[in-house]
Write a protein that holds these residues in place. Structure first.
Motif, short mmCIF file in Angstrom:
data_model
loop_
_atom_site.label_atom_id
_atom_site.label_comp_id
_atom_site.label_asym_id
_atom_site.label_seq_id
_atom_site.Cartn_x
_atom_site.Cartn_y
_atom_site.Cartn_z
N VAL A 151 42.57 44.90 43.76
CA VAL A 151 42.43 43.69 42.97
C VAL A 151 43.81 43.29 42.45
O VAL A 151 44.50 44.09 41.81
CB VAL A 151 41.46 43.91 41.80
CG1 VAL A 151 41.40 42.66 40.91
CG2 VAL A 151 40.08 44.28 42.31
N GLU A 191 42.09 39.08 38.29
CA GLU A 191 40.67 39.17 37.94
C GLU A 191 40.39 38.54 36.59
O GLU A 191 41.21 38.62 35.67
CB GLU A 191 40.20 40.63 37.93
CG GLU A 191 38.70 40.78 37.75
CD GLU A 191 38.19 42.19 37.99
OE1 GLU A 191 36.97 42.34 38.21
OE2 GLU A 191 39.01 43.12 37.96
N SER A 212 35.81 35.87 38.25
CA SER A 212 36.51 35.78 39.53
C SER A 212 37.39 36.99 39.78
O SER A 212 37.68 37.78 38.88
CB SER A 212 37.38 34.52 39.57
OG SER A 212 38.44 34.63 38.61
N ALA A 213 37.81 37.10 41.03
CA ALA A 213 38.76 38.14 41.41
C ALA A 213 39.42 37.73 42.72
O ALA A 213 38.88 36.93 43.49
CB ALA A 213 38.08 39.50 41.57
N MET A 271 31.51 42.65 44.65
CA MET A 271 32.10 42.24 43.38
C MET A 271 31.52 40.91 42.91
O MET A 271 31.21 40.74 41.72
CB MET A 271 33.62 42.13 43.51
CG MET A 271 34.34 43.45 43.71
SD MET A 271 36.15 43.23 43.79
CE MET A 271 36.49 42.74 42.09
N LYS A 309 29.41 40.26 39.40
CA LYS A 309 29.83 39.28 38.40
C LYS A 309 28.73 38.25 38.15
O LYS A 309 28.48 37.84 37.02
CB LYS A 309 31.13 38.59 38.84
CG LYS A 309 32.35 39.50 38.77
CD LYS A 309 33.61 38.80 39.25
CE LYS A 309 34.82 39.72 39.18
NZ LYS A 309 35.19 40.11 37.80
N VAL A 347 35.08 35.50 44.52
CA VAL A 347 36.06 36.49 44.94
C VAL A 347 36.73 36.03 46.22
O VAL A 347 36.06 35.69 47.20
CB VAL A 347 35.42 37.87 45.15
CG1 VAL A 347 36.49 38.90 45.53
CG2 VAL A 347 34.68 38.33 43.89
#
Length: 350
Positions: A84, A87, A91-92, A111, A115, A124
């Motif tokens: 990552v 983040e 979001s990431a 992920m 979330k 993501v």
């Protein structure tokens, strides 16, 4: 990087029965796993990759086992685990570290789901991969199976010409959308390339010694061609051969390219391709049950629409592929192009 299953299935209809072999499903899975394992993957990663490949293969798509023998499943010698690099709670962004695209996007999906389950929304993006993500419908299906709405976008190297040009600048740039339904019902899964023909479909046709349709690609001089080898030197056309398809492909390019910090020029040599995954909880708009009930009303109307002559059934997105996969699973036998299967066995050391 994904593709247009409908165009591929049209080409498959041209394949004579003598050109395919009937393989028990369990045997095909075993050969696939052996082939992927020999590329250097551990047991867990092999399973992830093979699940994604088989998802497409059983649905008659072009993002399946052909990847094992055409470098679409190769493991980069310098790959490192995805990490990552940015983040927030919603979001990431992942640096893929040259790890295989299917493994990186699978992590992104997990992920995004987590979330969305916690905050209602998860986005993501991934970059720094240079291998196929496989059928992005697989990821949309996973998100929809979690009760969430999915949007998936994938960028790839310069294989497709913008509308009005014959220079390859865009990727095949697929889009997948997943819509959850009432419990016990298959989600709606749209999975479509913005290209008229899939890149791996060209490789399949070349492997099988088959022509491609005459209106899906140009050779290096901008002439229409039915030779997949010449198309690989030239460019694929956008899916509808119009400015609408060209514009849609461009939007995918921007969302799965600059937004996620993937390469914007010389993508093939940069080996930095991008993907974007979004998961949305329908309850952001209120009661999820109301959404599900409304969805069923719309789908019932579509299925019951007055049909044109010769049309037996109105098919929903993903419905045909799911039916095919279910039929194959029930029979326990898969039809595989013979050159592909022989190549798979060689790759598996058999």
């Amino acid at each position: 990087m994904s593709g247009n299953g409908g165009e591929k299935r049209k080409a498959d209809e041209m394949t004579a029965a003598a050109d395919v072999v009937e393989v028990p499903l369990a045997e095909l899975k075993d050969v696939a796993e052996k082939g992927v394992s020999k590329l250097g993957y551990n047991e867990e990663d092999t399973k992830v990759i093979c699940d994604i490949l088989m998802y497409s293969q059983l649905r008659g798509g072009n993002q399946g086992l052909i990847k094992i023998i055409t470098h679409g499943a190769d493991k980069a010698p310098d790959c490192v685990p995805a990490k990552v690099v940015h983040e927030s709670k919603l979001s990431a962004r992942l640096d893929g570290g040259k790890t295989h695209g299917m493994l990186v996007v699978s992590k992104a999906v997990n992920m995004a789901i987590a979330k969305a389950k916690e905050h209602g929304f998860g986005m993501v993006g991934t970059s720094n991969t240079s291998t196929s993500t496989g059928s992005i419908g697989y990821y949309a299906r996973a998100i929809a199976d979690a009760g969430l709405i999915a949007f998936c976008f994938a960028q790839s190297p310069e294989f497709v010409a913008p509308f009005g040009a014959y220079e390859a600048l865009l990727g095949t740039n697929p889009i997948a959308v997943g819509i959850p339904r009432e419990e016990g019902k298959e989600p709606i899964v749209l999975d479509m390339a913005t290209a008229a023909y899939p890149f791996f479909g060209l490789l399949e046709a070349k492997t099988a010694g088959k022509p491609i349709p005459g209106d899906v690609a140009y050779d290096a001089e901008g002439n229409a061609t039915t030779d997949p080898a010449e198309a690989l030197k030239g460019a694929i056309r956008v899916f509808d051969r119009s400015y609408k398809g060209g514009n849609l492909s461009l939007i995918v390019e921007l969302l799965a390219g600059p937004l996620v910090r993937a390469a914007t020029t010389d993508k093939k040599s940069a080996k930095n391709w991008g993907n974007l995954v979004l998961a949305v909880d329908p309850e952001l708009m209120g009661d999820k049950a109301e959404f599900a009930a409304g969805t069923e009303t719309v789908l019932a109307r579509i299925k019951g629409a007055k049909k044109l002559p010769g049309v037996k059934e109105i098919m929903l997105p993903g419905e045909g592929g799911s039916a095919r996969a279910a039929a194959v699973s029930a029979s326990g036998v898969v039809s595989v192009e013979k050159n592909l299967y022989e190549g798979m066995k060689t790759a598996a050391g058999l």
